[in-house]
Design a protein around this motif. Structure first.
Motif: not given
Length: 429
Positions: A241-264
């Motif tokens: 969990m500590i090293f492998g759970m990346p959920r805190a990165l999902f907002p930035e990944i969704a917006h920056v990496s995959f072009g989603g809107p910054d609000e979700g």
């Protein structure tokens, strides 16, 4: 054709635990209850944001939720190792009904005091923290050890399905019905669980008991320290969990990496839904878990698959500019979710079957703390790492560390890898 049907039947979830009337009633009640519970999970932060307009106040739910989970998770486990566990479940389920009713009342009266909301949330989490280790501790008294992995898989499948459907339903209903109706649904559905608990047999603790104070909690930790196999079940989960759970990165990944809107947006929702979707699929096709005797080895394999999947997720994020990488990233999360579900089923079963009944509650209390705390620590670790090396490297690097850490742990404590299921126990009637 018959052989194919038999092989497929062996893959689908093992439903033999449902033949036990007590487990069946609890499981069916949980299907009803989890719907309401997930509505409240969404309604509380939504109402807090509606009242305050501040994400900082919403963030306080983490603090107001985690502290009671830690304190009452450990103390609740000690209580469950002293008092009749059926009685404990009746008290804590009634407490959950009461706090849910108070959520409904404050919303119906138009409450705008955020501290009242946070205080109710803390009380609710305290009842939950006592309820969960008690509930987990009773399963070895209802089922034989060979059925525990299947029983845990069935329970986790229901929870994960609720984690997918609940937020979607709540998001639609809040603008239409308002918060009070979601809280009311939660209150009403909890009576299904209370009815199932009332019909359980008496479940006094087998073996010596002590007063449920700090000394009792520390005795639980000492017992854990003297049993490396049980201790390792927590260590490898923390590594995963500590090293492998990346959920805190999902907002930035969704917006920056995959072009989603910054609000979700859709990509953001898909990323958050992917791991529980994998867990549900893993639960549906969990028939194989009941046939595994080498549970320690199975846990190691599952966590290695989780780590490899998170590494693959990070690589897909790094290659986000290439076509189809979003699907690859989601697939990696789904695979990871399925592996994590199987790992959790085996680890829970090991704690339930390998520990003495007189300490099961305290060990399940530690389990609740680890399950709640590991991902929250992961949020800090991944958020900090991403600020330094980027989201892709943080996710992929975390997956690699899971693999390395798990291999080191397996080598350091070979008795964990060698652990085999014992298929004898005494069943309560």
């Amino acid at each position: 054709m018959r052989g194919l049907r038999e092989r497929m039947a062996g893959l689908v979830a093992d439903t033999r635990p449902l033949r036990n009337e007590h487990f069946r009633r609890l499981w069916l009640a949980n299907i009803i209850t989890v719907v309401g519970a997930q509505l409240t999970v969404v309604a509380v932060p939504a109402q807090i944001y509606d009242v305050t307009g501040s994400s900082a106040y919403v963030g306080l739910t983490g603090l107001f939720g985690l502290v009671p989970l830690i304190v009452f998770g450990l103390w609740g486990g000690a209580l469950a190792d002293v008092f009749d566990r059926r009685t404990m479940l009746m008290i804590t389920t009634s407490g959950l009904i009461g706090t849910s009713a108070l959520f409904w009342l404050q919303a119906a009266m138009g409450n705008t005091n955020v501290w009242l909301l946070l205080g109710l949330f803390a009380v609710q989490q305290a009842f939950f923290a006592v309820n969960q280790p008690t509930r987990a501790a009773i399963l070895p008294r209802l089922l034989t050890p060979d059925l525990l992995p299947a029983a845990n898989s069935l329970s986790m499948t229901v929870f994960q399905a609720g984690a997918i459907g609940g937020p979607l339903v709540a998001g639609v209903l809040i603008p239409i019905l308002g918060y009070q109706w979601l809280y009311l649904v939660d209150t009403i559905t909890l009576f299904a669980t209370l009815g199932a608990v009332v019909r359980l047999p008496r479940l006094p603790v087998e073996g010596p008991t002590t007063s449920p104070g700090l000394r009792s909690v520390l005795e639980g930790f000492r017992y854990l320290g003297g049993h490396p196999v049980l201790l390792m079940s927590f260590v490898v989960d923390l590594i995963a969990m500590i090293f492998g759970m990346p959920r805190a990165l999902f907002p930035e990944i969704a917006h920056v990496s995959f072009g989603g809107p910054d609000e979700g947006g859709l990509v953001f929702a898909l990323l958050f839904a992917a791991i529980p979707t994998g867990a549900v699929l893993g639960g549906v096709f969990s028939g194989w878990v009941s046939r595994v005797d080498r549970q320690g080895y199975a846990v190691i394999v599952c966590i290695l698959v989780w780590g490899a999947a998170m590494t693959g997720f990070g690589v897909a994020v790094a290659l986000a500019d290439y076509r189809g990488m979003l699907l690859v990233a989601l697939l990696m999360l789904v695979i990871g979710g399925a592996a994590d579900m199987a790992s959790a089923a085996f680890r829970t079963s090991m704690l339930q079957s390998a520990a003495a009944d007189s300490v099961r509650g305290r060990l399940q209390g530690v389990f609740v703390v680890v399950v709640a705390g590991g991902p929250r620590i992961a949020d800090v670790v991944h958020g900090t790492s991403a600020a330094m090396v980027g989201t892709a490297a943080a996710a992929a690097g975390g997956g690699v560390l899971v693999v390395v850490g798990t291999v080191v742990a397996a080598i350091a404590v070979p008795s964990f890898v060698r652990y085999r299921l014992s298929r004898t126990t005494t069943i309560a009637r």
